[in-house]
Design a protein around this motif. Structure first.
Motif, PDB file in Angstrom:
ATOM      1  N   GLU A  83       2.292   1.807  -3.432  1.00 54.69           N
ATOM      2  CA  GLU A  83       1.266   2.316  -4.338  1.00 54.69           C
ATOM      3  C   GLU A  83       0.972   3.788  -4.062  1.00 54.69           C
ATOM      4  OE1 GLU A  83      -2.018  -0.336  -3.920  1.00 54.69           O
ATOM      5  OE2 GLU A  83      -1.102  -1.903  -5.169  1.00 54.69           O
ATOM      6  N   SER A 100       0.833  -1.203   0.000  1.00 54.61           N
ATOM      7  CA  SER A 100       0.000   0.000   0.000  1.00 54.61           C
ATOM      8  C   SER A 100       0.867   1.252   0.000  1.00 54.61           C
ATOM      9  CB  SER A 100      -0.916   0.002   1.226  1.00 54.61           C
ATOM     10  OG  SER A 100      -1.624   1.217   1.321  1.00 54.61           O
ATOM     11  N   THR A 158      -1.691  -1.800 -14.467  1.00 54.88           N
ATOM     12  CA  THR A 158      -0.880  -0.637 -14.784  1.00 54.88           C
ATOM     13  C   THR A 158      -1.521   0.027 -15.993  1.00 54.88           C
ATOM     14  OG1 THR A 158       1.391   0.135 -15.187  1.00 54.88           O
ATOM     15  CG2 THR A 158       0.690  -1.831 -16.373  1.00 54.88           C
ATOM     16  N   ASP A 203       1.289   6.847  -6.558  1.00 50.76           N
ATOM     17  CA  ASP A 203       0.182   7.789  -6.772  1.00 50.76           C
ATOM     18  C   ASP A 203       0.633   9.234  -6.596  1.00 50.76           C
ATOM     19  OD1 ASP A 203      -1.534   5.678  -7.225  1.00 50.76           O
ATOM     20  OD2 ASP A 203      -2.362   5.668  -5.190  1.00 50.76           O
TER      21      ASP A 203
END
Length: 256
Positions: free
Chosen positions: A26, A23, A218, A30
């Motif tokens: 990611e 997480s 992706t 982001d």
């Protein structure tokens, strides 16, 4: 009796740590690939001590690096994993691309967005003697290609602006978009019609129709390209639904 409750708790803790680690990676992606500890805390909702512990581990393994400004960025060790995953994706997609070529008679491509660039990971050429050929592994900036525009159209506008600031918008041809506002306005049309068209923007004499793959792990898109004289606007209108079906089929394949 063995203490199974302890083992269960240990296993649960390990799984939770893995979930939190991925997480965190990611959230870092982001954020554009770089963020401070406080920004990661706000994005992930994780406690600060947990973030410090996970980040230290990721840095020691090379999956995250600390920049001189004390911000954290995705590490180089992730590149190898991403490139291998992309190529595996391309290999798995080839049968569907071959079906698309049989249906429309033009070259089919698959591309993904990696590190602000579009990377071609698979291609099946048409049977025409005059056909388009893009080397698998080739990298281009997304603003100047059909697959890139299809991918950008699915992203939040602010993310698109940040990407364009990082990459710039150099012209590949006289038809390439070089103004961010004009491109973003164009991307609204791409979203509305459900496909992007490269109108001699990457290479003079070449037209391409591309559709983003919904739900891909992706950002990715599938496209059909050919000489402008053969891939006319009328042909694009006919081919676009076939490209959309291929993109949806690729989504279904990824979910199995």
């Amino acid at each position: 009796m063995p203490d199974y409750s302890f083992r269960m708790a240990e296993k649960s803790s390990g799984v939770q740590s893995l979930e939190r680690t991925f997480s965190l990676l990611e959230r870092l992606a982001d954020a554009g690939g770089e963020a401070s500890i406080s920004e990661l805390a706000a994005l992930s909702g994780l406690p600060m001590p947990t973030i410090h512990r996970l980040i230290r581990t990721l840095v020691s393994l090379g999956y995250v690096r600390q920049n001189t400004n004390r911000r954290y960025a995705l590490g180089a060790r992730l590149i190898r994993l991403g490139e291998h995953a992309s190529m595996q994706f391309g290999t798995a997609a080839r049968p569907l691309l071959a079906e698309l070529v049989e249906e429309v008679g033009e070259t089919a491509n698959l591309a993904v967005l990696e590190r602000d660039e579009v990377v071609y990971v698979a291609q099946v050429p048409s049977k025409h003697s005059m056909r388009m050929f893009t080397e698998v592994g080739r990298r281009v900036l997304p603003h100047g290609t059909g697959v890139g525009k299809a991918i950008l159209a699915q992203m939040p506008v602010e993310d698109v602006r940040e990407l364009l600031k990082r990459t710039g918008m150099p012209p590949y041809t006289e038809h390439t978009f070089t103004d961010a506002d004009a491109l973003i306005e164009h991307l609204a049309l791409v979203r509305e019609q459900g496909y992007a068209v490269d109108e001699n923007e990457q290479e003079i004499g070449v037209r391409c129709v591309a559709v983003a793959i919904p739900g891909a792990p992706t950002p990715a898109a599938v496209s059909v390209s050919g000489p402008s004289g053969r891939l006319t606007l009328e042909a694009v209108a006919r081919i676009a639904p076939a490209v959309r079906r291929a993109a949806n089929a690729l989504t279904s394949g990824l979910s199995h």
